[in-house]
Design an enzyme around this catalytic site. Structure first.
Site, PDB file in Angstrom:
ATOM      1  N   ALA A  76      38.415  41.428  49.769  1.00  0.00           N
ATOM      2  CA  ALA A  76      39.042  42.720  49.520  1.00  0.00           C
ATOM      3  C   ALA A  76      38.025  43.830  49.276  1.00  0.00           C
ATOM      4  O   ALA A  76      38.289  44.994  49.583  1.00  0.00           O
ATOM      5  CB  ALA A  76      39.997  42.611  48.331  1.00  0.00           C
ATOM      6  N   ALA A 176      41.685  35.957  49.886  1.00  0.00           N
ATOM      7  CA  ALA A 176      42.254  34.608  49.798  1.00  0.00           C
ATOM      8  C   ALA A 176      42.056  33.955  48.430  1.00  0.00           C
ATOM      9  O   ALA A 176      42.892  33.172  47.988  1.00  0.00           O
ATOM     10  CB  ALA A 176      41.626  33.723  50.874  1.00  0.00           C
ATOM     11  N   HIS A 177      40.953  34.271  47.769  1.00  0.00           N
ATOM     12  CA  HIS A 177      40.620  33.489  46.564  1.00  0.00           C
ATOM     13  C   HIS A 177      41.452  33.862  45.343  1.00  0.00           C
ATOM     14  O   HIS A 177      41.300  33.258  44.282  1.00  0.00           O
ATOM     15  CB  HIS A 177      39.124  33.564  46.248  1.00  0.00           C
ATOM     16  CG  HIS A 177      38.622  34.858  45.702  1.00  0.00           C
ATOM     17  ND1 HIS A 177      38.429  35.060  44.359  1.00  0.00           N
ATOM     18  CD2 HIS A 177      38.263  36.005  46.305  1.00  0.00           C
ATOM     19  CE1 HIS A 177      37.950  36.288  44.159  1.00  0.00           C
ATOM     20  NE2 HIS A 177      37.837  36.881  45.326  1.00  0.00           N
ATOM     21  N   CYS A 299      35.966  47.385  31.687  1.00  0.00           N
ATOM     22  CA  CYS A 299      36.167  47.792  33.082  1.00  0.00           C
ATOM     23  C   CYS A 299      35.412  46.878  34.010  1.00  0.00           C
ATOM     24  O   CYS A 299      35.836  46.597  35.109  1.00  0.00           O
ATOM     25  CB  CYS A 299      35.825  49.244  33.295  1.00  0.00           C
ATOM     26  SG  CYS A 299      34.142  49.555  33.722  1.00  0.00           S
TER      27      CYS A 299
HETATM   28  N1  PMP Z   1      40.661  44.504  44.427  1.00  0.00           N
HETATM   29  C1  PMP Z   1      41.222  43.940  43.352  1.00  0.00           C
HETATM   30  C2  PMP Z   1      42.448  44.545  42.751  1.00  0.00           C
HETATM   31  C3  PMP Z   1      40.668  42.793  42.803  1.00  0.00           C
HETATM   32  O1  PMP Z   1      41.225  42.230  41.731  1.00  0.00           O
HETATM   33  C4  PMP Z   1      39.498  42.235  43.384  1.00  0.00           C
HETATM   34  C5  PMP Z   1      38.852  41.005  42.838  1.00  0.00           C
HETATM   35  N2  PMP Z   1      38.413  41.130  41.489  1.00  0.00           N
HETATM   36  C6  PMP Z   1      38.962  42.872  44.509  1.00  0.00           C
HETATM   37  C7  PMP Z   1      39.573  43.994  45.006  1.00  0.00           C
HETATM   38  C8  PMP Z   1      37.741  42.336  45.198  1.00  0.00           C
HETATM   39  O2  PMP Z   1      38.094  41.249  45.973  1.00  0.00           O
HETATM   40  P1  PMP Z   1      36.984  40.295  46.629  1.00  0.00           P
HETATM   41  O3  PMP Z   1      36.556  39.392  45.530  1.00  0.00           O
HETATM   42  O4  PMP Z   1      37.733  39.558  47.695  1.00  0.00           O
HETATM   43  O5  PMP Z   1      35.927  41.144  47.183  1.00  0.00           O
END
Ligand code: PMP
Length: 353
Positions: A76, A176-177, A299
């Site tokens: 993400a 996915a995780h 944060c």
């Molecule tokens: N957006 C949100 C709302 C999340 O909770 C997270 C993971 N902490 C991320 C983005 C980042 O995701 P990723 O670990 O797949 O980069």
């Protein structure tokens, strides 16, 4: 770290989840004999490509969008960074994850005004807004104000866990995780009338927009995890609700403490405050007894700044550092929740003592 690292005592599922055994099973061939590059012409390559395209179709169906609008990424963070690069005049909610916040700051984005969890309309001239679906700190379900432009929604904490209002966004980040899948894979999904610009160039993968050899096992694992989340949705929702209720019952009556909830709340994330006690202290107290929780309201776990989310909500200074995030998963049990609550209560009483 003490104890035996028992998975039912792992309550930091908003940070990441254990890989579901069924997901691991589905991934294994693609980590072994099914070794093809999805862009090779031979049988191995074709089989890998078919597996990727099946996964893409399944994820596309969940977003009611064509498969060519699903772009696999490393997670993400990457999806958020990619989406936001299209903005000239960007506005973001005050609740966003750092992977939205950091590019937003670099672009001099406007922060949407808010009343509680409600975000106000973006200023005139805004061509993109980012408003996440479920807040990763408190689990609040957020709505995006309407905008003539591109609305990007970070669905990382929502996918497979709460219903997503698909007409409220044009693009979606997922990972996915967070739902029993592998780390390091996710997607940027487009549902609106917007076009992505190339993000990584090279071998032409992902419709020519995101080059790089596809993470076949990861993509298969992602789609499998999402399929299981859908299949088990009712049971999982009921389960995390019962865990939530068990925690609330166990801490009821504790002085100067409260559970923070939005009226539209993901049952998967619970924010608890014991006034006067630092959240980080409770994370360490819990860890010493074999439990994982988060000081989600800090944060970021390595920052001294109070949470932007809680500041935006107008929390009084004395509560800002006292929030802990307890995030549930299918592996937790009512007994493990009660044991966690007992550990936290004992620690709070002792530290206040
Ligand atoms: N957006 C949100 C709302 C999340 O909770 C997270 C993971 N902490 C991320 C983005 C980042 O995701 P990723 O670990 O797949 O980069």
């Amino acid at each position: 770290m003490s104890g035996t690292n028992r998975l039912e005592n792992y309550f930091d599922n908003a940070a990441t989840t254990p890989l579901d055994a069924r997901v691991r099973e589905a991934m294994l061939p693609w980590l072994g004999e099914q070794c093809g590059n999805a862009h090779s012409l031979h049988a191995w390559g074709m089989q890998a490509r078919e597996a990727v395209e099946r996964a893409r179709q399944y994820i596309a169906d969940q977003f009611a969008t064509p498969p060519e609008q699903v772009f696999f990424t490393s997670g993400a963070t990457e999806a958020n960074n990619w989406a936001l690069q299209h903005a000239t005049n960007l506005a973001v909610s005050p609740f966003e994850h750092s992977s939205v916040w950091a590019p937003a700051e670099a672009k001099g984005a406007t922060v949407l005004a808010n009343e509680g969890y409600k975000c106000m309309a973006a200023p005139a001239g805004t061509d993109m807004q980012a408003v996440m679906v479920v807040g990763n700190e408190t689990g609040a379900v957020l709505s995006a104000p309407s905008l003539r432009g591109w609305t990007h929604r970070d669905a990382t904490q929502a996918l497979g866990k709460v219903p997503i209002d698909l007409i409220s966004g044009d693009s979606w980040s997922c990972s996915a995780h967070k739902l029993g899948g592998p780390k390091g894979v996710g997607a940027l999904v487009v549902t609106g009338n917007v076009a992505l610009a190339p993000w990584m160039v090279g071998g032409g993968q992902e419709m020519g927009l995101r080059a790089g050899t596809l993470n076949v096992p990861g993509i298969v694992g992602f789609a499998t995890a999402l399929r299981l989340a859908k299949q088990d949705y009712e049971a999982r929702t009921a389960h995390v609700r019962s865990l939530r209720a068990a925690f609330a019952e166990a801490v009821a009556g504790m002085p100067d403490s409260f559970i923070h909830e939005h009226d539209r709340q993901s049952p998967w994330i619970l924010t608890w405050v014991a006034a006067g006690i630092e959240g980080e202290t409770l994370v360490l107290e819990a860890d010493a007894r074999g439990f994982a929780i988060g000081a989600g309201a800090a944060c970021s776990a390595h920052s001294n700044e109070p949470s932007r989310t809680l500041v935006a909500l107008g929390w009084p200074p004395e509560h800002l550092r006292s929030a802990v995030r307890i995030s549930f998963g299918p592996q937790n049990t009512v007994e493990s929740v009660r044991a966690l609550a007992a550990v936290l209560k004992e620690a709070v009483n002792r530290l206040r003592g």
